[in-house]
Design a protein around this motif. Structure first.
Motif, PDB file in Angstrom:
ATOM      1  N   ALA A 158    -101.280  -5.571 -11.671  1.00 28.46           N
ATOM      2  CA  ALA A 158    -101.843  -5.759 -10.230  1.00 28.46           C
ATOM      3  C   ALA A 158    -101.194  -6.656  -9.381  1.00 28.46           C
ATOM      4  CB  ALA A 158    -103.364  -6.135 -10.673  1.00 28.46           C
ATOM      5  N   LYS A 159    -100.780  -7.934  -9.829  1.00 23.25           N
ATOM      6  CA  LYS A 159    -100.081  -9.036  -9.218  1.00 23.25           C
ATOM      7  C   LYS A 159     -98.952  -8.564  -8.650  1.00 23.25           C
ATOM      8  CE  LYS A 159     -98.539 -13.763  -9.273  1.00 23.25           C
ATOM      9  NZ  LYS A 159     -97.364 -13.341  -8.559  1.00 23.25           N
ATOM     10  N   SER A 160     -98.280  -7.695  -9.550  1.00 19.45           N
ATOM     11  CA  SER A 160     -96.868  -7.146  -9.003  1.00 19.45           C
ATOM     12  C   SER A 160     -97.068  -6.354  -7.720  1.00 19.45           C
ATOM     13  CB  SER A 160     -96.374  -6.366  -9.998  1.00 19.45           C
ATOM     14  OG  SER A 160     -94.910  -5.784  -9.524  1.00 19.45           O
ATOM     15  N   ASN A 161     -98.077  -5.359  -7.765  1.00 20.40           N
ATOM     16  CA  ASN A 161     -98.255  -4.601  -6.576  1.00 20.40           C
ATOM     17  C   ASN A 161     -98.887  -5.313  -5.412  1.00 20.40           C
ATOM     18  OD1 ASN A 161     -97.407  -1.889  -7.261  1.00 20.40           O
ATOM     19  ND2 ASN A 161     -99.056  -1.644  -8.644  1.00 20.40           N
ATOM     20  N   PHE A 162     -99.628  -6.351  -5.830  1.00 18.27           N
ATOM     21  CA  PHE A 162    -100.221  -7.200  -4.660  1.00 18.27           C
ATOM     22  C   PHE A 162     -99.349  -7.747  -3.812  1.00 18.27           C
ATOM     23  CE2 PHE A 162    -102.961 -10.107  -2.673  1.00 18.27           C
ATOM     24  CZ  PHE A 162    -104.118  -9.741  -2.573  1.00 18.27           C
ATOM     25  N   ASP A 163     -98.131  -8.374  -4.564  1.00 20.04           N
ATOM     26  CA  ASP A 163     -96.961  -9.152  -4.027  1.00 20.04           C
ATOM     27  C   ASP A 163     -96.419  -8.568  -3.256  1.00 20.04           C
ATOM     28  OD1 ASP A 163     -97.910 -11.607  -5.176  1.00 20.04           O
ATOM     29  OD2 ASP A 163     -96.747 -11.342  -6.718  1.00 20.04           O
ATOM     30  N   LYS A 164     -96.264  -6.954  -3.209  1.00 22.00           N
ATOM     31  CA  LYS A 164     -95.430  -6.202  -2.483  1.00 22.00           C
ATOM     32  C   LYS A 164     -95.824  -5.992  -0.968  1.00 22.00           C
ATOM     33  CE  LYS A 164     -93.624  -3.593  -6.372  1.00 22.00           C
ATOM     34  NZ  LYS A 164     -93.621  -2.326  -7.073  1.00 22.00           N
ATOM     35  N   ALA A 165     -97.240  -6.197  -0.657  1.00 25.92           N
ATOM     36  CA  ALA A 165     -97.805  -6.050   0.586  1.00 25.92           C
ATOM     37  C   ALA A 165     -98.873  -6.924   0.639  1.00 25.92           C
ATOM     38  CB  ALA A 165     -97.837  -4.514   0.974  1.00 25.92           C
ATOM     39  N   PRO A 166     -99.039  -8.130   0.469  1.00 26.88           N
ATOM     40  CA  PRO A 166    -100.205  -9.222   0.376  1.00 26.88           C
ATOM     41  C   PRO A 166    -101.147  -8.735   1.331  1.00 26.88           C
ATOM     42  CG  PRO A 166     -98.141 -10.108   0.061  1.00 26.88           C
ATOM     43  CD  PRO A 166     -97.641  -9.073   0.731  1.00 26.88           C
ATOM     44  N   VAL A 167    -100.914  -8.446   2.586  1.00 21.77           N
ATOM     45  CA  VAL A 167    -101.981  -8.345   3.652  1.00 21.77           C
ATOM     46  C   VAL A 167    -102.806  -7.021   3.500  1.00 21.77           C
ATOM     47  CG1 VAL A 167    -102.389  -7.979   6.350  1.00 21.77           C
ATOM     48  CG2 VAL A 167    -100.518  -9.533   5.593  1.00 21.77           C
ATOM     49  N   THR A 168    -102.020  -5.767   3.097  1.00 16.95           N
ATOM     50  CA  THR A 168    -103.025  -4.777   2.992  1.00 16.95           C
ATOM     51  C   THR A 168    -103.573  -4.863   1.811  1.00 16.95           C
ATOM     52  OG1 THR A 168    -101.026  -3.509   4.004  1.00 16.95           O
ATOM     53  CG2 THR A 168    -102.454  -2.183   2.567  1.00 16.95           C
ATOM     54  N   ALA A 169    -103.130  -5.259   0.669  1.00 18.60           N
ATOM     55  CA  ALA A 169    -103.541  -5.756  -0.608  1.00 18.60           C
ATOM     56  C   ALA A 169    -104.988  -6.465  -0.428  1.00 18.60           C
ATOM     57  CB  ALA A 169    -103.083  -6.335  -1.541  1.00 18.60           C
ATOM     58  N   PHE A 170    -104.945  -7.739   0.492  1.00 19.95           N
ATOM     59  CA  PHE A 170    -106.233  -8.288   0.549  1.00 19.95           C
ATOM     60  C   PHE A 170    -107.242  -7.663   1.240  1.00 19.95           C
ATOM     61  CE2 PHE A 170    -108.461 -11.355   3.473  1.00 19.95           C
ATOM     62  CZ  PHE A 170    -109.245 -12.104   2.327  1.00 19.95           C
ATOM     63  N   ILE A 171    -106.810  -6.939   2.366  1.00 24.59           N
ATOM     64  CA  ILE A 171    -107.847  -6.129   3.180  1.00 24.59           C
ATOM     65  C   ILE A 171    -108.535  -5.088   2.234  1.00 24.59           C
ATOM     66  CG2 ILE A 171    -108.122  -4.345   4.940  1.00 24.59           C
ATOM     67  CD1 ILE A 171    -105.942  -5.975   6.572  1.00 24.59           C
ATOM     68  N   THR A 172    -107.527  -4.362   1.384  1.00 21.20           N
ATOM     69  CA  THR A 172    -108.117  -3.426   0.468  1.00 21.20           C
ATOM     70  C   THR A 172    -109.443  -4.053  -0.494  1.00 21.20           C
ATOM     71  OG1 THR A 172    -106.188  -2.272   0.516  1.00 21.20           O
ATOM     72  CG2 THR A 172    -107.695  -1.688  -1.438  1.00 21.20           C
ATOM     73  N   LEU A 173    -108.919  -5.271  -1.172  1.00 14.71           N
ATOM     74  CA  LEU A 173    -109.729  -5.675  -2.025  1.00 14.71           C
ATOM     75  C   LEU A 173    -111.066  -6.351  -1.339  1.00 14.71           C
ATOM     76  CD1 LEU A 173    -110.342  -6.847  -4.698  1.00 14.71           C
ATOM     77  CD2 LEU A 173    -109.039  -9.180  -4.104  1.00 14.71           C
ATOM     78  N   ALA A 174    -110.940  -6.950  -0.060  1.00 15.33           N
ATOM     79  CA  ALA A 174    -112.029  -7.305   0.686  1.00 15.33           C
ATOM     80  C   ALA A 174    -113.036  -6.247   0.875  1.00 15.33           C
ATOM     81  CB  ALA A 174    -111.649  -8.226   1.791  1.00 15.33           C
ATOM     82  N   VAL A 175    -112.580  -5.181   1.524  1.00 12.24           N
ATOM     83  CA  VAL A 175    -113.271  -3.959   1.796  1.00 12.24           C
ATOM     84  C   VAL A 175    -114.175  -3.392   0.515  1.00 12.24           C
ATOM     85  CG1 VAL A 175    -113.491  -1.582   2.565  1.00 12.24           C
ATOM     86  CG2 VAL A 175    -112.168  -3.239   3.831  1.00 12.24           C
TER      87      VAL A 175
END
Length: 449
Positions: A158-175
């Motif tokens: 999960a962290k590996s994919n998160f680090d590739k696009a942190p902004v998109t990942a953060f927004i996805t998780l927040a939603v």
């Protein structure tokens, strides 16, 4: 019902469910309502079922095809007595990823087939002799530990994919987090799907989505089928999955029994056998391993409709949808950032589900056997300990699962022989009282004859 479980009685007028009543598995509403509920089941399983092939690099359309076929096969084998949709199992993610590194996708598919065959054998044994031996082999402390370590073992992915696009990942998780508490009903239950859609739109705006393969795909065509290869080295990776699938299936049957008021213990073996057969079929054709879906239990709880007719609709609709290569390629374009955000939630949820098993069964961690079983198994799984014997490699999930079983039963045997553990295994008042009486009896001086 018929041998196939396809003869449903109309529930009342077929247009509504009166307060305090449920539509039983052998009943149905009118066909327009049944079709609508069936399509709702497809939507409910959609997000989770597609995330597994996306995360593991498997063809999404193929996975959808086998989830639909597997659902129909499940309904036939259980004779329409257990309403369930068979979607992609998260328990297969870690072993599929690990086996792909050494044996590629064909090798991973071979592991899926082996896991399905083992589950089918367990199902046949349960149907013949009952499920009591499973409960003794895998008490809640062991089951919870195995489920938890499978989810937590995936944290680095999960962290590996998160680090590739942190902004998109953060927004996805927040939603995902916000939607789960912002909306009621089915939309709240589909928070992961909503989060993925919003994250996907954000990724499009940020230029992180590649539509090249979508443009070249046709609207109608066959899913991409692949054949498995069998390697002895994958056995250790996939054996623990069987334990999780057994726990999931038995839990599903018990949940449906509680909600419908029907005793389905007699069909639990058929449910395991059916899931095993569906998983084998998926492995032989290029799909992900299947399991009964909790997401669809939520739909049934919300609608009070447990009709297997709705699941026939869902299975058929999934198969039809899978015959669109363009749709499959579109699903495959979900970028790493979106996957990282969703996986952070999903993998964590799997880990917490293990803890939930402990809580629901009132596991007592003052008992040294329970504490040691969970402690050692979790660290082995999270740290991903490995052990290689010739061509056979055991990873953290396999070793952690084995540790949970060996430590629990080994310590229990020693403690029983020596009488050294007085604490009860559960915090149930009756168990505590019984343990106290036994402890007092052991401390009391023996009378001389």
């Amino acid at each position: 019902m018929s041998m196939l479980g396809t003869k449903w009685k109309l529930h009342g007028t077929g247009k509504s469910v009166r307060p305090g009543e449920v539509v039983r598995p052998d009943e149905r509403l009118t066909w327009p309502l049944t079709i609508g509920i069936g399509m709702q089941h497809v939507v409910a399983m959609f997000g989770a079922t597609f995330l597994v092939p996306i995360l593991t690099g498997m063809p999404p359309a193929t996975t959808l095809f086998f989830s639909g076929i597997g659902t129909l096969l499940f309904l036939v084998i259980t004779q329409g007595r257990v309403p369930s949709y068979l979607g992609s199992s998260f328990a297969f993610i870690a072993p599929i990823l690990a086996s792909q590194q050494q044996f590629g996708i064909p090798g991973a598919l071979g592991g899926v087939v082996l896991a399905g065959a083992a589950l089918a054998v367990v199902g046949a044994v349960v149907q013949k002799f009952g499920a009591g031996w499973i409960n003794r082999l895998m008490p809640p402390i062991v089951t919870g530990a195995i489920v938890a370590l499978i989810g937590l073992n995936l944290a680095p992915a999960a962290k590996s994919n998160f680090d590739k696009a942190p902004v998109t990942a953060f927004i996805t998780l927040a939603v995902i987090i916000v939607v789960s508490v912002l909306f009621r009903g089915i939309l709240g239950r589909l928070s992961i799907l909503v989060g993925v859609v919003v994250g996907y739109l954000v990724a499009m705006i940020r230029g992180e989505v590649d539509f090249a393969k979508v443009d070249g795909a046709t609207w109608v065509g066959l899913p991409h089928f692949q054949t498995p290869e069998f390697h002895f080295g994958v056995v250790g990776l996939f054996v623990p999955v069987v334990l999780v699938l057994v726990a999931e299936n038995i839990g599903h049957v018990k949940s449906v029994s509680a909600m419908t008021g029907q005793n389905l213990d007699g069909v639990s073996g058929r449910a395991l056998l059916a899931d095993g057969a569906a998983t084998m079929l998926a492995g032989f054709g290029g799909g992900s391993g299947t399991t009964t879906y909790a997401e669809n239990i939520g739909v049934m709880a919300a609608t009070k409709v447990y009709s297997t007719a709705a699941y026939w609709v869902a299975g058929i609709f999934a198969v039809v949808l899978s015959f669109s290569p363009k749709f499959g390629e579109l699903i495959a374009t979900v970028p790493a950032g979106v996957l990282g955000g969703a996986a952070t939630m999903l993998y964590g949820m799997i880990g917490v589900l293990g803890v939930k098993i402990w809580v629901q069964n009132k596991v007592n961690f003052s008992n040294s056997i329970n504490l040691t079983t969970a402690a050692v198994a979790l660290i082995i799984g999270i740290a991903n300990y490995t052990w290689t014997v010739g061509d056979l490699t055991f990873n953290g999930i396999a070793l952690g699962s084995a540790a949970a079983l060996v430590i629990y039963h080994g310590m229990k045997a020693i403690a029983k022989a020596r009488g050294t553990v007085a604490e009860p295994e559960t915090e149930d008042p009756a168990s505590v009282a019984t343990a106290a009486v036994k402890a007092a009896a052991k401390r009391a001086p023996k009378k001389r004859r």
